[in-house]
Design an enzyme around this catalytic site. Structure first.
Site, PDB file in Angstrom:
ATOM      1  N   LYS A 119      -8.245   3.510   2.832  1.00  0.00           N
ATOM      2  CA  LYS A 119      -8.775   2.686   3.921  1.00  0.00           C
ATOM      3  C   LYS A 119     -10.201   2.261   3.592  1.00  0.00           C
ATOM      4  CE  LYS A 119      -9.237   2.809   8.955  1.00  0.00           C
ATOM      5  NZ  LYS A 119     -10.676   2.647   9.112  1.00  0.00           N
ATOM      6  N   CYS A 403     -22.938  19.542  41.590  1.00  0.00           N
ATOM      7  CA  CYS A 403     -23.107  18.357  40.750  1.00  0.00           C
ATOM      8  C   CYS A 403     -24.603  18.061  40.591  1.00  0.00           C
ATOM      9  CB  CYS A 403     -22.395  17.171  41.396  1.00  0.00           C
ATOM     10  SG  CYS A 403     -22.768  15.621  40.584  1.00  0.00           S
ATOM     11  N   CYS A 406     -25.272  14.521  42.659  1.00  0.00           N
ATOM     12  CA  CYS A 406     -25.202  14.346  44.113  1.00  0.00           C
ATOM     13  C   CYS A 406     -25.229  15.668  44.865  1.00  0.00           C
ATOM     14  CB  CYS A 406     -23.964  13.540  44.493  1.00  0.00           C
ATOM     15  SG  CYS A 406     -22.430  14.418  44.194  1.00  0.00           S
TER      16      CYS A 406
END
Ligand code: IVH
Length: 676
Positions: A119, A403, A406
């Site tokens: 490749k 989190c 938040c």
């Protein structure tokens, strides 16, 4: 100004233009209007002119410079230019072969021949020949649409402009790789970071004379559209290519068996350093075109080919910090910020830690000395920790229970399919209530496979979000351009360009639209399936009123996981607002049903039991190709129940009860005018 001051001023300007270039060419994100850019370029050139001691390889006088793609006409590929999925190990290859045998419904003794092709790491191009004349040459682009770079490609000596061979097809797109040999790169390495950049940069020159200056090569390896090609396998095709005057890779081989693929892989890897071109792996293609055709494609890669990437590179570094990133689906991904190290030519300063369990298992801590691995194009990761080098006061990393964006609780979900608790911890808030998730959703919305808006890259999305210019996807289509024009780094021209590209994307296919919503578990493939089912945006939108989610279970390929995700998407009022907002601003095109006049038009099918020599997946594609559809359970919506070996008795009983036609494999083939 003294000499030092002049040098400093020059350096400052070079740094600035380099920043502009990178942002423009890598992120499609122009930081300044064109005329400011040109002004800066002029200043640098005149400084160089006046003070001969000034020089930089980043100077516009040195860089041949990529040319913005906007300069080339976009042309649709008649057959898309696909990409390849990757394999990194023998196990990956075994799985690849297993999947193929499964699909073809063959057992493991079935011998598959592979064309094994090194490749080359260059730039792919598609050459369109009509009656032996090179008519047009396109870049890959996004795979569906490329840029017309005919004049530049014509400067490459390896590309025949006229082919007179008798057996050359009337029409064919010859596809291959444009690259630069390492020995040639030596002479121009001041101007480019690596041979691949050199090839890509010079192919995009506005003036073909500039392309001509760079010694580009072309190696052919596949084809797109064709009319009159009379070969039935890849190795014969490769032979034909050289008969027609194309260069092919001298290391191409025809190989049977995974063990032999591995042997060849090791041989080629040993030769790799001495080759005059960069290769990053070996492509394996099933040799037989008939089998290739049966196998077809998944999303944007063929089922019949895979790229076996060369082994990774490793390096030692130190963990400076552990950051938590929040993804579009709320997943918390820990990322190690490490002391930057160069691994195989790439500067690595981040390594993914995957998830909470991975950190625990490897006990990775801030301050640890670690081995970092970079394999192929995937994000680098940490292989192991050197415990002996751990600082005395080191403490275990504690994964956040809330989190970081938040503050909502983070949770680990129970996966109904695997019957296990997920390794991934997620923010439990609903989509747009969490800022970080919202930004990621917006980035997904504009991403390449979704709306693909030129000039609205991730960085700009973040910037617009910070300035409260966008909060929801629909805001993108009602941007306040007057405000943007006044922002630093923007000018009339760049705002005009942005407006143009956003307006262009107001027309979109239903499939892309569904994908862009970022519904969990609805990737490209599922979005396509759903779009074929709903046909129109309004049908899709109606789900929010009809609540007929269970019906979706009848769609082949859609399972409980997807349905429950779609259900929670529609249960969220913000999502409905987004949907309605977008619906009123956009022109969402109906899904085109491929062939709607096929032999199985309007008929629905269900298979029970095993059919000889053909897998479920293949039966399904066969039915769909002939305009039929498949359902997943016996109901009065079913027209034919196809029975194979060991069918489910219950399905037959219910079919009889509902007076549904029951047919066997041979009868099914007869409906298609085929025999087994
Ligand atoms: S076949 C349909 N053959 O690899 C399969 N690709 O990731 C796709 N490449 O964009 C093309 N050598 O640039 C094929 N012998 C070869 C290749 C090759 C390099 C590149 C090509 C393509 C990428 C796919």
């Amino acid at each position: 100004m003294n000499k030092k001051e002049i040098k400093d001023l020059y350096k400052k300007k070079i740094k600035l233009i380099d920043k502009f270039n990178k942002s423009y060419y890598n992120d499609s994100n122009p930081l300044v209007p064109d005329r400011d850019y040109d002004q800066l370029k002029k200043e640098i050139l005149s400084l160089e002119d006046e003070y001969k001691f000034l020089a930089s390889r980043k100077s516009p006088s040195k860089i041949v410079g990529h040319k913005p793609s906007k300069n080339f006409k976009k042309v649709q590929h008649r057959v898309p230019m696909l990409s390849l999925s990757n394999a990194f190990s023998e196990e990956d290859l075994n799985n690849f072969e297993k999947r193929i045998l499964n699909y073809l419904s063959e057992d493991k003794d079935f011998k598959i021949s592979y064309s094994a092709e090194p490749k080359i790491d260059g730039i792919s191009a598609s050459l369109i020949y009509k009656n032996g004349v090179l008519e047009k040459g396109l870049s890959r682009g996004d795979g569906k649409e490329g840029e017309d770079i005919t004049d530049n490609l014509k400067t490459i000596k390896d590309i025949p402009k006229l082919i007179k061979s008798k057996n050359f097809p009337n029409e064919i797109d010859i596809r291959g790789e444009v690259f630069i040999q390492n020995s040639d790169f030596e002479n121009i390495k001041e101007k480019f970071a690596n041979p691949r950049n050199a090839a890509s940069g010079s192919l995009r020159q506005k003036n073909p004379e500039d392309t001509k200056k760079i010694p580009l090569k072309f190696i052919a390896y596949t084809f797109g559209f064709e009319k009159g090609l009379k070969v039935d396998n890849q190795s014969d095709y490769l032979n034909q290519l050289s008969n027609w005057g194309f260069k092919t890779n001298p290391l191409n081989k025809l190989i049977i068996g995974i063990k032999n693929l591995i042997k060849n892989y090791n041989d080629v890897e040993k030769k790799r350093a001495n080759l005059d071109f960069d290769i990053d792996g070996i492509v394996y293609k099933i040799n037989d075109f008939k089998l290739q055709k049966r196998l077809g494609n998944v999303a944007n890669a063929p089922r019949w080919a895979i790229a076996h990437k060369f082994s990774s590179n490793k390096g030692i570094s130190k963990v400076l910090e552990i950051d938590i990133q929040i993804g579009r689906t709320g997943a918390l991904t820990p990322v190690a910020k490490i002391n930057p190290i160069n691994i195989g030519g790439v500067l690595v300063s981040n390594a993914t830690l995957h998830n909470e369990d991975e950190i625990k298992r490897k006990d990775i801590r801030v301050g640890d000395t670690v081995i970092v691995e970079r394999a192929g194009d995937v994000i680098p990761h940490i292989l192991s920790v050197d415990i002996n080098k751990r600082p005395d006061k080191s403490i275990k990393f504690i994964f956040p229970n809330n989190c970081p964006s938040c503050g909502s609780k983070t949770i680990k979900e129970f996966n109904k399919v695997t019957k296990k608790i997920d390794a991934v911890r997620r923010c439990s808030s609903e989509g747009y209530y969490c800022d970080k998730i919202s930004i990621e959703k917006l980035k997904h919305f504009v991403s390449k496979e979704a709306f693909n808006i030129d000039g609205l890259g991730k960085k700009i999305v973040e910037g617009f979000w910070d300035l409260k210019l966008i909060k929801f996807p629909q805001d993108i289509f009602t941007l306040d351009y007057n405000k943007i024009e006044k922002l630093e780094g923007w000018g009339k021209l760049s705002v005009q360009n942005l407006k143009y590209s956003i307006n262009q994307k107001k027309t979109i296919s239903l499939e892309r639209f569904i994908f862009s919503l970022g519904i969990r578990y609805i990737g490209l493939e599922n979005a396509k399936i759903l779009s074929k089912h709903f046909i129109s945006f309004s049908n899709f939108q109606k789900l929010s009123i009809s609540n007929k989610f269970d019906d979706l279970l009848n769609i082949d390929g859609i399972g409980e996981t997807q349905v429950s995700s779609i259900k929670s998407f529609f249960a969220n009022e913000i999502n409905i607002k987004v949907l309605n907002g977008l619906g009123s601003l956009l022109n969402i095109k109906n899904a085109s049903v491929k062939k709607n006049n096929g032999l199985l038009k309007g008929q629905s099918f269900l298979v029970t039991g095993k059919l000889n020599g053909i897998s479920r997946a293949e039966v399904k594609s066969l039915i769909e190709e002939n305009s039929g559809n498949t359902v997943s359970s016996v109901s009065n919506k079913l027209d034919f129940l196809i029975i194979g070996e060991k069918p489910t008795k219950k399905k037959i009983d219910s079919a009889k009860e509902l007076k549904i036609k029951i047919i066997d494999h041979a009868e099914f083939l007869k409906m298609l005018n085929k025999t087994s």
